[in-house]
Design a protein around this motif. Sequence first.
Motif, PDB file in Angstrom:
ATOM      1  N   THR A  91       0.867  -1.170   0.000  1.00 40.24           N
ATOM      2  CA  THR A  91       0.000   0.000   0.000  1.00 40.24           C
ATOM      3  C   THR A  91       0.901   1.217   0.000  1.00 40.24           C
ATOM      4  O   THR A  91       1.679   1.426   0.927  1.00 40.24           O
ATOM      5  N   VAL A  92       0.804   1.998  -1.072  1.00 36.04           N
ATOM      6  CA  VAL A  92       1.607   3.209  -1.203  1.00 36.04           C
ATOM      7  C   VAL A  92       0.670   4.345  -1.580  1.00 36.04           C
ATOM      8  O   VAL A  92      -0.048   4.260  -2.577  1.00 36.04           O
ATOM      9  N   GLY A  93       0.669   5.404  -0.770  1.00 39.95           N
ATOM     10  CA  GLY A  93      -0.189   6.550  -1.044  1.00 39.95           C
ATOM     11  C   GLY A  93      -1.652   6.181  -1.108  1.00 39.95           C
ATOM     12  O   GLY A  93      -2.402   6.744  -1.903  1.00 39.95           O
ATOM     13  N   GLY A  94      -2.066   5.200  -0.316  1.00 35.68           N
ATOM     14  CA  GLY A  94      -3.460   4.786  -0.287  1.00 35.68           C
ATOM     15  C   GLY A  94      -3.841   3.804  -1.380  1.00 35.68           C
ATOM     16  O   GLY A  94      -4.949   3.297  -1.387  1.00 35.68           O
ATOM     17  N   ALA A  95      -2.929   3.531  -2.317  1.00 32.78           N
ATOM     18  CA  ALA A  95      -3.219   2.590  -3.401  1.00 32.78           C
ATOM     19  C   ALA A  95      -2.672   1.214  -3.060  1.00 32.78           C
ATOM     20  O   ALA A  95      -1.496   1.070  -2.739  1.00 32.78           O
ATOM     21  N   MET A  96      -3.528   0.202  -3.150  1.00 32.92           N
ATOM     22  CA  MET A  96      -3.146  -1.169  -2.845  1.00 32.92           C
ATOM     23  C   MET A  96      -2.789  -1.888  -4.146  1.00 32.92           C
ATOM     24  O   MET A  96      -3.480  -1.743  -5.146  1.00 32.92           O
ATOM     25  N   ARG A  97      -1.693  -2.655  -4.102  1.00 33.61           N
ATOM     26  CA  ARG A  97      -1.255  -3.396  -5.289  1.00 33.61           C
ATOM     27  C   ARG A  97      -0.777  -4.783  -4.869  1.00 33.61           C
ATOM     28  O   ARG A  97       0.001  -4.916  -3.922  1.00 33.61           O
ATOM     29  N   GLU A  98      -1.210  -5.797  -5.590  1.00 36.49           N
ATOM     30  CA  GLU A  98      -0.750  -7.157  -5.315  1.00 36.49           C
ATOM     31  C   GLU A  98       0.705  -7.284  -5.743  1.00 36.49           C
ATOM     32  O   GLU A  98       1.105  -6.796  -6.794  1.00 36.49           O
ATOM     33  N   GLU A  99       1.510  -7.951  -4.910  1.00 35.60           N
ATOM     34  CA  GLU A  99       2.937  -8.142  -5.174  1.00 35.60           C
ATOM     35  C   GLU A  99       3.240  -9.634  -5.240  1.00 35.60           C
ATOM     36  O   GLU A  99       2.612 -10.437  -4.548  1.00 35.60           O
ATOM     37  N   SER A 100       4.237 -10.010  -6.056  1.00 33.75           N
ATOM     38  CA  SER A 100       4.627 -11.419  -6.150  1.00 33.75           C
ATOM     39  C   SER A 100       5.700 -11.780  -5.124  1.00 33.75           C
ATOM     40  O   SER A 100       5.918 -12.952  -4.844  1.00 33.75           O
ATOM     41  N   SER A 101       6.377 -10.768  -4.570  1.00 34.83           N
ATOM     42  CA  SER A 101       7.398 -11.023  -3.548  1.00 34.83           C
ATOM     43  C   SER A 101       7.700  -9.717  -2.808  1.00 34.83           C
ATOM     44  O   SER A 101       7.361  -8.636  -3.280  1.00 34.83           O
ATOM     45  N   PHE A 102       8.353  -9.869  -1.657  1.00 32.18           N
ATOM     46  CA  PHE A 102       8.796  -8.722  -0.865  1.00 32.18           C
ATOM     47  C   PHE A 102      10.220  -8.974  -0.397  1.00 32.18           C
ATOM     48  O   PHE A 102      10.505 -10.041   0.153  1.00 32.18           O
ATOM     49  N   PRO A 103      11.129  -8.015  -0.574  1.00 33.23           N
ATOM     50  CA  PRO A 103      12.496  -8.191  -0.078  1.00 33.23           C
ATOM     51  C   PRO A 103      12.549  -8.071   1.446  1.00 33.23           C
ATOM     52  O   PRO A 103      11.759  -7.340   2.054  1.00 33.23           O
ATOM     53  N   ILE A 104      13.486  -8.793   2.028  1.00 31.45           N
ATOM     54  CA  ILE A 104      13.765  -8.703   3.464  1.00 31.45           C
ATOM     55  C   ILE A 104      15.256  -8.409   3.570  1.00 31.45           C
ATOM     56  O   ILE A 104      16.084  -9.284   3.335  1.00 31.45           O
ATOM     57  N   PRO A 105      15.631  -7.172   3.889  1.00 35.18           N
ATOM     58  CA  PRO A 105      17.052  -6.819   3.897  1.00 35.18           C
ATOM     59  C   PRO A 105      17.824  -7.514   5.010  1.00 35.18           C
ATOM     60  O   PRO A 105      17.253  -7.891   6.036  1.00 35.18           O
ATOM     61  N   ALA A 106      19.129  -7.679   4.799  1.00 32.00           N
ATOM     62  CA  ALA A 106      20.007  -8.188   5.852  1.00 32.00           C
ATOM     63  C   ALA A 106      19.905  -7.232   7.041  1.00 32.00           C
ATOM     64  O   ALA A 106      19.838  -6.017   6.863  1.00 32.00           O
ATOM     65  N   HIS A 107      19.844  -7.770   8.225  1.00 33.15           N
ATOM     66  CA  HIS A 107      19.736  -6.978   9.461  1.00 33.15           C
ATOM     67  C   HIS A 107      18.552  -6.012   9.393  1.00 33.15           C
ATOM     68  O   HIS A 107      18.620  -4.902   9.901  1.00 33.15           O
ATOM     69  N   GLY A 108      17.456  -6.460   8.760  1.00 31.28           N
ATOM     70  CA  GLY A 108      16.295  -5.587   8.589  1.00 31.28           C
ATOM     71  C   GLY A 108      14.996  -6.323   8.873  1.00 31.28           C
ATOM     72  O   GLY A 108      14.985  -7.444   9.392  1.00 31.28           O
ATOM     73  N   ARG A 109      13.891  -5.661   8.503  1.00 34.23           N
ATOM     74  CA  ARG A 109      12.564  -6.209   8.777  1.00 34.23           C
ATOM     75  C   ARG A 109      11.641  -5.982   7.588  1.00 34.23           C
ATOM     76  O   ARG A 109      11.792  -5.014   6.850  1.00 34.23           O
ATOM     77  N   LEU A 110      10.672  -6.856   7.470  1.00 33.26           N
ATOM     78  CA  LEU A 110       9.556  -6.697   6.548  1.00 33.26           C
ATOM     79  C   LEU A 110       8.315  -6.642   7.426  1.00 33.26           C
ATOM     80  O   LEU A 110       8.048  -7.577   8.184  1.00 33.26           O
ATOM     81  N   VAL A 111       7.586  -5.533   7.343  1.00 39.44           N
ATOM     82  CA  VAL A 111       6.429  -5.324   8.217  1.00 39.44           C
ATOM     83  C   VAL A 111       5.150  -5.334   7.385  1.00 39.44           C
ATOM     84  O   VAL A 111       5.033  -4.600   6.400  1.00 39.44           O
ATOM     85  N   PHE A 112       4.207  -6.165   7.812  1.00 39.33           N
ATOM     86  CA  PHE A 112       2.857  -6.166   7.271  1.00 39.33           C
ATOM     87  C   PHE A 112       1.975  -5.606   8.379  1.00 39.33           C
ATOM     88  O   PHE A 112       1.869  -6.205   9.452  1.00 39.33           O
ATOM     89  N   LYS A 113       1.349  -4.423   8.141  1.00 40.91           N
ATOM     90  CA  LYS A 113       0.550  -3.781   9.181  1.00 40.91           C
ATOM     91  C   LYS A 113      -0.675  -3.127   8.557  1.00 40.91           C
ATOM     92  O   LYS A 113      -0.713  -2.855   7.353  1.00 40.91           O
ATOM     93  N   SER A 114      -1.649  -2.859   9.396  1.00 42.07           N
ATOM     94  CA  SER A 114      -2.872  -2.209   8.951  1.00 42.07           C
ATOM     95  C   SER A 114      -2.532  -0.863   8.308  1.00 42.07           C
ATOM     96  O   SER A 114      -1.765  -0.085   8.864  1.00 42.07           O
ATOM     97  N   GLY A 115      -3.050  -0.630   7.108  1.00 37.64           N
ATOM     98  CA  GLY A 115      -2.769   0.609   6.385  1.00 37.64           C
ATOM     99  C   GLY A 115      -1.504   0.556   5.546  1.00 37.64           C
ATOM    100  O   GLY A 115      -1.169   1.507   4.866  1.00 37.64           O
ATOM    101  N   GLY A 116      -0.775  -0.555   5.601  1.00 36.95           N
ATOM    102  CA  GLY A 116       0.469  -0.696   4.847  1.00 36.95           C
ATOM    103  C   GLY A 116       0.487  -2.028   4.121  1.00 36.95           C
ATOM    104  O   GLY A 116      -0.552  -2.540   3.699  1.00 36.95           O
ATOM    105  N   ASN A 117       1.683  -2.614   3.972  1.00 36.02           N
ATOM    106  CA  ASN A 117       1.791  -3.943   3.383  1.00 36.02           C
ATOM    107  C   ASN A 117       0.938  -4.896   4.211  1.00 36.02           C
ATOM    108  O   ASN A 117       0.889  -4.784   5.436  1.00 36.02           O
TER     109      ASN A 117
END
Length: 153
Positions: free
Chosen positions: A81-107
């Motif tokens: 979800t970017v700028g209120g627009a939702m888009r289906e994704e085939s994958s999401f990167p997870i950076p080294a020493h990082g996080r991937l967050v799925f939360k209400s109003g976002g991914n």
Amino acid sequence: MSRRPAVLATAAALAGALALAGCSKPAPAKAELSVSGSYMPQPVSADMAAGFLTITNKGGAKDELTSVTSAAAGRVTMHSTVGGAMREESSFPIPAHGRLVFKSGGNHLMFEQLRHRPKQGQTVTLKLTFAASGPLTVRMPVESATYHPSTGH
């Protein structure tokens, strides 16, 4: 008989082993993934639900979430979800020493074609599949429809 040849042979073998050990490459960095904060708000629709979680990578290599499956749904899709627009994704990167967050109003995750309507207090099991790491199984608790993790309500 002198012990000198045996001592020299042992020293030569030890030196060879140390030389080989010094030439070996260090183990390649890899992702170290864990999941926290997973939850599904009790769905208001009989056939669709959202899911949220955080994937933390404490490892020195990046990875990528490539799919999510669950016996509770015919299909689980991943959305940005970017700028209120939702888009289906085939994958999401997870950076080294990082996080991937799925939360209400976002991914977020969308559980589509629900096989049954999960109720508060139940859990939904899902499988996360990654490009490099092995899969992770997550037991996602079903919370109230208005649950927000920062308040616990």
